[in-house]
Design a protein around this motif. Structure first.
Motif, PDB file in Angstrom:
ATOM      1  N   TYR A   1      -1.196  76.163  84.659  1.00 30.82           N
ATOM      2  CA  TYR A   1      -1.150  77.108  86.049  1.00 30.82           C
ATOM      3  C   TYR A   1      -2.723  77.239  86.148  1.00 30.82           C
ATOM      4  CZ  TYR A   1       3.740  78.369  86.403  1.00 30.82           C
ATOM      5  OH  TYR A   1       4.857  78.350  86.586  1.00 30.82           O
ATOM      6  N   LYS A   2      -3.713  77.264  85.012  1.00 27.15           N
ATOM      7  CA  LYS A   2      -4.916  77.441  85.195  1.00 27.15           C
ATOM      8  C   LYS A   2      -5.451  76.586  86.017  1.00 27.15           C
ATOM      9  CE  LYS A   2      -5.647  80.267  80.821  1.00 27.15           C
ATOM     10  NZ  LYS A   2      -6.183  80.027  79.351  1.00 27.15           N
ATOM     11  N   ASN A   3      -4.895  75.273  86.093  1.00 25.15           N
ATOM     12  CA  ASN A   3      -5.588  74.023  86.867  1.00 25.15           C
ATOM     13  C   ASN A   3      -4.763  73.990  88.088  1.00 25.15           C
ATOM     14  OD1 ASN A   3      -7.617  73.524  84.836  1.00 25.15           O
ATOM     15  ND2 ASN A   3      -6.076  72.760  83.455  1.00 25.15           N
ATOM     16  N   ALA A   4      -3.512  74.692  88.563  1.00 23.52           N
ATOM     17  CA  ALA A   4      -2.874  74.314  89.908  1.00 23.52           C
ATOM     18  C   ALA A   4      -3.403  75.262  90.958  1.00 23.52           C
ATOM     19  CB  ALA A   4      -1.610  74.880  89.481  1.00 23.52           C
ATOM     20  N   GLU A   5      -3.687  74.579  92.031  1.00 20.35           N
ATOM     21  CA  GLU A   5      -4.074  75.232  93.293  1.00 20.35           C
ATOM     22  C   GLU A   5      -3.307  76.482  93.644  1.00 20.35           C
ATOM     23  OE1 GLU A   5      -5.108  73.847  97.776  1.00 20.35           O
ATOM     24  OE2 GLU A   5      -3.463  72.765  96.688  1.00 20.35           O
ATOM     25  N   HIS A   6      -4.208  77.589  93.864  1.00 25.12           N
ATOM     26  CA  HIS A   6      -3.893  78.900  94.145  1.00 25.12           C
ATOM     27  C   HIS A   6      -3.572  79.800  92.822  1.00 25.12           C
ATOM     28  CE1 HIS A   6      -4.420  78.167  98.189  1.00 25.12           C
ATOM     29  NE2 HIS A   6      -3.628  77.085  98.130  1.00 25.12           N
ATOM     30  N   TRP A   7      -2.994  79.089  91.830  1.00 19.46           N
ATOM     31  CA  TRP A   7      -2.695  79.715  90.579  1.00 19.46           C
ATOM     32  C   TRP A   7      -3.835  79.930  89.485  1.00 19.46           C
ATOM     33  CZ3 TRP A   7       1.798  82.139  90.617  1.00 19.46           C
ATOM     34  CH2 TRP A   7       2.653  81.652  91.214  1.00 19.46           C
ATOM     35  N   GLU A   8      -4.919  79.012  90.038  1.00 19.05           N
ATOM     36  CA  GLU A   8      -6.052  79.228  89.148  1.00 19.05           C
ATOM     37  C   GLU A   8      -6.848  80.453  89.604  1.00 19.05           C
ATOM     38  OE1 GLU A   8      -7.896  77.027  92.705  1.00 19.05           O
ATOM     39  OE2 GLU A   8      -6.027  77.468  91.899  1.00 19.05           O
ATOM     40  N   TYR A   9      -6.574  81.122  90.399  1.00 19.04           N
ATOM     41  CA  TYR A   9      -7.115  82.487  91.029  1.00 19.04           C
ATOM     42  C   TYR A   9      -6.801  83.543  89.859  1.00 19.04           C
ATOM     43  CZ  TYR A   9      -8.312  80.082  95.118  1.00 19.04           C
ATOM     44  OH  TYR A   9      -8.881  78.947  95.976  1.00 19.04           O
ATOM     45  N   PHE A  10      -5.581  83.585  89.349  1.00 13.40           N
ATOM     46  CA  PHE A  10      -5.237  84.793  88.372  1.00 13.40           C
ATOM     47  C   PHE A  10      -6.312  84.876  87.363  1.00 13.40           C
ATOM     48  CE2 PHE A  10      -1.144  84.556  90.506  1.00 13.40           C
ATOM     49  CZ  PHE A  10      -0.700  85.783  90.779  1.00 13.40           C
ATOM     50  N   LYS A  11      -6.925  85.889  86.956  1.00 13.56           N
ATOM     51  CA  LYS A  11      -7.724  86.166  85.857  1.00 13.56           C
ATOM     52  C   LYS A  11      -7.079  86.306  84.657  1.00 13.56           C
ATOM     53  CE  LYS A  11     -11.393  86.472  88.799  1.00 13.56           C
ATOM     54  NZ  LYS A  11     -11.781  85.237  89.088  1.00 13.56           N
TER      55      LYS A  11
ATOM     56  N   LYS B   1       1.638  94.445  89.152  1.00 15.71           N
ATOM     57  CA  LYS B   1       1.153  94.537  87.469  1.00 15.71           C
ATOM     58  C   LYS B   1       1.437  93.074  86.936  1.00 15.71           C
ATOM     59  CE  LYS B   1      -0.172  98.800  87.993  1.00 15.71           C
ATOM     60  NZ  LYS B   1      -1.628  99.013  88.637  1.00 15.71           N
ATOM     61  N   SER B   2       2.476  92.505  87.215  1.00 13.77           N
ATOM     62  CA  SER B   2       2.761  91.144  86.749  1.00 13.77           C
ATOM     63  C   SER B   2       3.620  90.540  87.562  1.00 13.77           C
ATOM     64  CB  SER B   2       3.398  91.617  85.173  1.00 13.77           C
ATOM     65  OG  SER B   2       4.995  91.951  85.627  1.00 13.77           O
ATOM     66  N   ILE B   3       3.652  89.118  87.298  1.00 14.17           N
ATOM     67  CA  ILE B   3       4.210  87.956  87.855  1.00 14.17           C
ATOM     68  C   ILE B   3       4.772  87.039  86.869  1.00 14.17           C
ATOM     69  CG2 ILE B   3       4.240  86.064  89.749  1.00 14.17           C
ATOM     70  CD1 ILE B   3       1.956  88.813  90.256  1.00 14.17           C
ATOM     71  N   THR B   4       6.160  86.745  86.754  1.00 18.03           N
ATOM     72  CA  THR B   4       6.581  86.074  85.687  1.00 18.03           C
ATOM     73  C   THR B   4       7.245  84.464  86.438  1.00 18.03           C
ATOM     74  OG1 THR B   4       7.366  87.787  84.352  1.00 18.03           O
ATOM     75  CG2 THR B   4       8.471  85.330  83.869  1.00 18.03           C
ATOM     76  N   CYS B   5       6.657  83.510  86.078  1.00 12.83           N
ATOM     77  CA  CYS B   5       6.985  82.091  86.563  1.00 12.83           C
ATOM     78  C   CYS B   5       7.715  81.415  85.438  1.00 12.83           C
ATOM     79  CB  CYS B   5       5.888  81.118  87.147  1.00 12.83           C
ATOM     80  SG  CYS B   5       5.202  81.908  88.649  1.00 12.83           S
ATOM     81  N   ASN B   6       9.084  81.082  85.435  1.00  9.71           N
ATOM     82  CA  ASN B   6       9.933  80.433  84.535  1.00  9.71           C
ATOM     83  C   ASN B   6       9.601  79.039  84.394  1.00  9.71           C
ATOM     84  OD1 ASN B   6      10.840  83.100  83.610  1.00  9.71           O
ATOM     85  ND2 ASN B   6      12.311  82.898  84.914  1.00  9.71           N
ATOM     86  N   SER B   7       8.905  78.474  85.515  1.00  6.44           N
ATOM     87  CA  SER B   7       8.844  77.002  85.499  1.00  6.44           C
ATOM     88  C   SER B   7       7.599  76.479  84.790  1.00  6.44           C
ATOM     89  CB  SER B   7       8.782  76.510  87.067  1.00  6.44           C
ATOM     90  OG  SER B   7       8.455  75.251  86.935  1.00  6.44           O
ATOM     91  N   SER B   8       7.666  75.312  84.118  1.00  2.00           N
ATOM     92  CA  SER B   8       6.535  75.070  83.187  1.00  2.00           C
ATOM     93  C   SER B   8       5.713  74.177  84.173  1.00  2.00           C
ATOM     94  CB  SER B   8       6.962  74.008  82.088  1.00  2.00           C
ATOM     95  OG  SER B   8       7.754  74.738  81.004  1.00  2.00           O
ATOM     96  N   THR B   9       6.128  73.770  85.701  1.00  4.54           N
ATOM     97  CA  THR B   9       5.352  73.318  86.553  1.00  4.54           C
ATOM     98  C   THR B   9       5.068  74.222  87.413  1.00  4.54           C
ATOM     99  OG1 THR B   9       6.412  70.907  86.081  1.00  4.54           O
ATOM    100  CG2 THR B   9       5.438  71.303  88.310  1.00  4.54           C
ATOM    101  N   PRO B  10       3.891  74.544  87.711  1.00  4.17           N
ATOM    102  CA  PRO B  10       3.420  75.599  88.781  1.00  4.17           C
ATOM    103  C   PRO B  10       4.114  75.211  89.911  1.00  4.17           C
ATOM    104  CG  PRO B  10       1.638  75.076  87.622  1.00  4.17           C
ATOM    105  CD  PRO B  10       2.698  73.785  87.307  1.00  4.17           C
ATOM    106  N   PRO B  11       4.968  76.232  90.806  1.00  2.00           N
ATOM    107  CA  PRO B  11       5.451  75.893  92.016  1.00  2.00           C
ATOM    108  C   PRO B  11       4.248  75.857  92.984  1.00  2.00           C
ATOM    109  CG  PRO B  11       5.852  78.124  91.374  1.00  2.00           C
ATOM    110  CD  PRO B  11       5.218  77.579  90.294  1.00  2.00           C
ATOM    111  N   THR B  12       4.586  75.325  94.441  1.00  2.00           N
ATOM    112  CA  THR B  12       3.707  75.435  95.335  1.00  2.00           C
ATOM    113  C   THR B  12       3.204  76.730  95.748  1.00  2.00           C
ATOM    114  OG1 THR B  12       4.198  73.339  95.995  1.00  2.00           O
ATOM    115  CG2 THR B  12       2.986  74.684  97.714  1.00  2.00           C
TER     116      THR B  12
END
Length: 116
Positions: free
Chosen positions: A49-59, A13-24
């Motif tokens: 995150y909206k512009n990072a590869e693979h993270w951009e898929y999150f709606k 239901k949720s994923i939390t990333c604490n890094s300001s830089t999206p991880p690979t």
């Protein structure tokens, strides 16, 4: 995050990333997660995150809420934060917390905190 690390975990239901830089993240999640889960990121990191590869898929990408040191009386005190099941979430600085209800203990005094 390794390729397919959370693939098949369609109940997330949720994923939390604490890094300001999206991880690979190489196709780490399945399409249900990208569509239905909310990705919580630090304030100001949403565009990264909206512009990072693979993270951009999150709606659904949202800013997570942080509970830092809590001011009590004449100074900052370190806190312990627990989830409602009693599991210790953080000792000291809580960092980024997703929406939910937490028990915050400061100097032995517990308080229920709701993050909306």
């Amino acid at each position: 995050i390794e390729s397919c690390a959370f693939y098949g975990c369609s109940g997330l239901k949720s994923i939390t990333c604490n890094s300001s830089t999206p991880p690979t993240a190489d196709y780490s999640f399945d399409s249900d997660t990208y569509t239905n889960a909310t990705l919580y990121v630090p304030k100001g990191a949403e565009e990264a995150y909206k512009n990072a590869e693979h993270w951009e898929y999150f709606k659904n990408i949202a800013t997570s809420t942080a509970i830092k040191d809590i001011e009590i009386g004449d100074g900052a005190h370190i806190v312990n934060i627990f989830d409602l099941s009693g599991k210790l979430i953080s000792r000291g600085n809580a960092g980024q917390l997703p929406k939910g209800v937490y028990i915050v203990v400061v100097d032995g005094k517990a308080t229920k905190v709701s993050i909306r």
